[in-house]
Design a protein around this motif. Sequence first.
Motif, PDB file in Angstrom:
ATOM      1  N   UNK A 352       0.637  -1.097  -0.331  1.00  0.00           N
ATOM      2  CA  UNK A 352      -0.228   0.385   0.153  1.00  0.00           C
ATOM      3  C   UNK A 352       0.526   1.634   0.093  1.00  0.00           C
ATOM      4  N   UNK A 353       1.321   1.720  -1.278  1.00  0.00           N
ATOM      5  CA  UNK A 353       2.268   2.976  -1.553  1.00  0.00           C
ATOM      6  C   UNK A 353       1.313   3.859  -1.667  1.00  0.00           C
ATOM      7  N   UNK A 400       8.290   6.025   4.416  1.00  0.00           N
ATOM      8  CA  UNK A 400       7.532   5.817   4.604  1.00  0.00           C
ATOM      9  C   UNK A 400       6.710   4.486   6.180  1.00  0.00           C
ATOM     10  N   UNK A 401       5.521   5.181   6.682  1.00  0.00           N
ATOM     11  CA  UNK A 401       5.611   4.226   8.171  1.00  0.00           C
ATOM     12  C   UNK A 401       3.853   3.413   7.600  1.00  0.00           C
ATOM     13  N   UNK A 402       4.643   1.468   7.611  1.00  0.00           N
ATOM     14  CA  UNK A 402       3.614   0.451   7.853  1.00  0.00           C
ATOM     15  C   UNK A 402       2.897   0.551   8.913  1.00  0.00           C
ATOM     16  N   UNK A 403       1.410   0.384   9.514  1.00  0.00           N
ATOM     17  CA  UNK A 403       1.154   0.613  10.721  1.00  0.00           C
ATOM     18  C   UNK A 403       0.786  -0.919  10.502  1.00  0.00           C
ATOM     19  N   UNK A 426      -1.854   9.828   3.995  1.00  0.00           N
ATOM     20  CA  UNK A 426      -2.332   8.707   4.697  1.00  0.00           C
ATOM     21  C   UNK A 426      -3.055   7.685   3.097  1.00  0.00           C
ATOM     22  N   UNK A 427      -2.726   6.410   3.147  1.00  0.00           N
ATOM     23  CA  UNK A 427      -3.644   5.980   2.717  1.00  0.00           C
ATOM     24  C   UNK A 427      -4.671   4.884   3.329  1.00  0.00           C
ATOM     25  N   UNK A 432      -9.346   3.723   8.303  1.00  0.00           N
ATOM     26  CA  UNK A 432      -8.230   2.956   8.960  1.00  0.00           C
ATOM     27  C   UNK A 432      -6.780   2.415   8.637  1.00  0.00           C
ATOM     28  N   UNK A 433      -6.009   3.700   9.392  1.00  0.00           N
ATOM     29  CA  UNK A 433      -4.505   3.952   8.640  1.00  0.00           C
ATOM     30  C   UNK A 433      -3.678   2.494   7.887  1.00  0.00           C
ATOM     31  N   UNK A 434      -2.851   2.413   6.828  1.00  0.00           N
ATOM     32  CA  UNK A 434      -2.311   1.376   6.709  1.00  0.00           C
ATOM     33  C   UNK A 434      -1.401   1.796   5.987  1.00  0.00           C
ATOM     34  N   UNK A 435      -0.762   2.769   5.277  1.00  0.00           N
ATOM     35  CA  UNK A 435       0.330   3.300   4.979  1.00  0.00           C
ATOM     36  C   UNK A 435       0.212   5.307   5.573  1.00  0.00           C
ATOM     37  N   UNK A 436       1.365   5.750   5.786  1.00  0.00           N
ATOM     38  CA  UNK A 436       1.476   7.362   6.178  1.00  0.00           C
ATOM     39  C   UNK A 436       3.116   6.950   5.985  1.00  0.00           C
TER      40      UNK A 436
END
Length: 440
Positions: A352-353, A400-403, A426-427, A432-436
Motif C-alpha cells: 500500500x504505497x 514510509x510508515x506501515x502501521x 495516508x492510505x 483505518x490507516x494502512x500507510x503514512x
Amino acid sequence: TTPPVPPTTPPVPPTTTTPPVPPTTTLPLLAGLCAALWFIALPQVWFNAGLHCFDVPVAAATLAVVLIYRRALHSPRWALALGPALGVAVSIKLNALFIPILLALHYGLCLLLARRRPRPGQLLPLPFLAMAVLAPLTALALWPWLWSDPVGRALDYYAFHQQHAYYNTEFLGINYNRPPLPIAYPFVLTWATVPSGALLLALLGLGLGLRRDLKPAPKDTSPAPSDSPTWGAPLRGQPTRDGLIWALFASFPIVLIALPTIPIFGGTKHWFTAYPFLALAAATAFIALTRAAALRGRWRHAPAAALLLVLVPGVWSTIDGHPHGLSQYAPLVGGARGAADLGLLRGFWGHDLPPGVFTPPGAPIYLHDLHELSRQQYAREGRWPAGNTPTNPARARQGLLFHERHMRSFEIQLWESLRTTAPAEVVTLDDVPLTSLYRE
C-alpha cells in the motif's frame, strides 16, 4: 335388446395426487456458482491471486490433483495422469508434498470402511505407483535448478525452509516474532476473513459429508462382482466418499499452521489450499438444503436468493477492499475497522504505497518495513522509478510508515528526523490507516 347391467360397485373417482417436484435443472449450476464464488470472492484470495506468488496457484493445483485422484480410483487412464499432475503441484510449492499423504489416508479409510478384505490389486494400486514414480520425474523436469545436483540441491531447499525467517505478526493486540504462535491463530483468522454465512455453509457441508461417508458398509461376504476393484481402478464399484476427502484437505492446512513447532509465516495465504475444499463442502450443503426444502411454486427461486445472501458479503468485501485485500476482514468482525480494534494484522510486503511517494523525484526515502526484494520487483513493474534512494530515518527526506505494531518506534524517529508529526499522505481502508508518508 337387453338393457346394460349396472355395475355392482360405483366407479372409484380418480385420486388427486400432488405431482412430483420436477428436478431442478438449475441446481447443479447454482451449486457450481456457490463453490466458485465462495473461493474467488474472498478479499485475501483475490488479492493474492494478483501477485507474483504461488499460494493461489498451489491451491488450484491441489484441487486439480484431488479431482484427478477421484477419477483415478475408477479409471486406469486417470491413474496414469495423477503422477504428472502431482509433479506439477510440487513444482509450484512445497506444501503439495502433503497431498499423497492425505490421499493415502483417504484411500486407507475407504478400504477400512468397505468392510471387505482388500483384493491383491488394491494393496499397491496404479494411482499411488504413478504418484511415486511420475511425480518426482515431472517435478525434476520442471525445475532446472535441480538438474546439476538433484539430491544436494533438494537438501538445500529443505534446509532453507528449516531456517526460514520469521514474520512479525500481530494477533489480538500482541506482536509475535518468534514461534510458537497461539494455536487459535489460523482458526481465528479464518473466522475473521471468511464471511460468516459462507463459513457456516461450508462447515455444514463438512458435517453432512462426514456423517454420510464415515458409516461402514454392511459386511459383504458375497463373491466379487464382475466390476470389482482392480489394480488400475482400486475402488471400482465402491463409493469414493467425497465428504471424507473434503474434510481431510480442508482441515489439514489449518491444523498444520496451528502446531506450535511451525515457524511464523504470517497471513492466511499459508492455508489457502484448504479453501477450495471448504467451497466444495459449501456447495454440498447448498444442494442438501435445497433438496430437503423441496420448494415449489413461487418459492422455487428461494434457493437462488439465499445463495446471493451467502455470497454477497464476500463479493462486496472484495470490491470495497480492493486493492487493499490484505487489510480487509469479514463483515461480522466489523471489516477493517473491527479488525483494527481487535488488534489483527493490517498487512505486510509494503504493497500500500501512497500516490505521492516519489515526489519530489530523487529524494532519499526511508522504506520502513518494505523488503528490498519487493522494491526491486516494484521497480521491474514500473511502480518504483529510479532515483529515490532507500536510506535510514536519520538521512531521509521522506519516510514510509506501515502501521504495524512491532515498528511503532520508527515513527518517532521519523518525527525527529523530518521535524514533523503530521503525515503528508495516508492510505486508508474504511478510515483505518494502512500507510503514512512523512515528508520534511
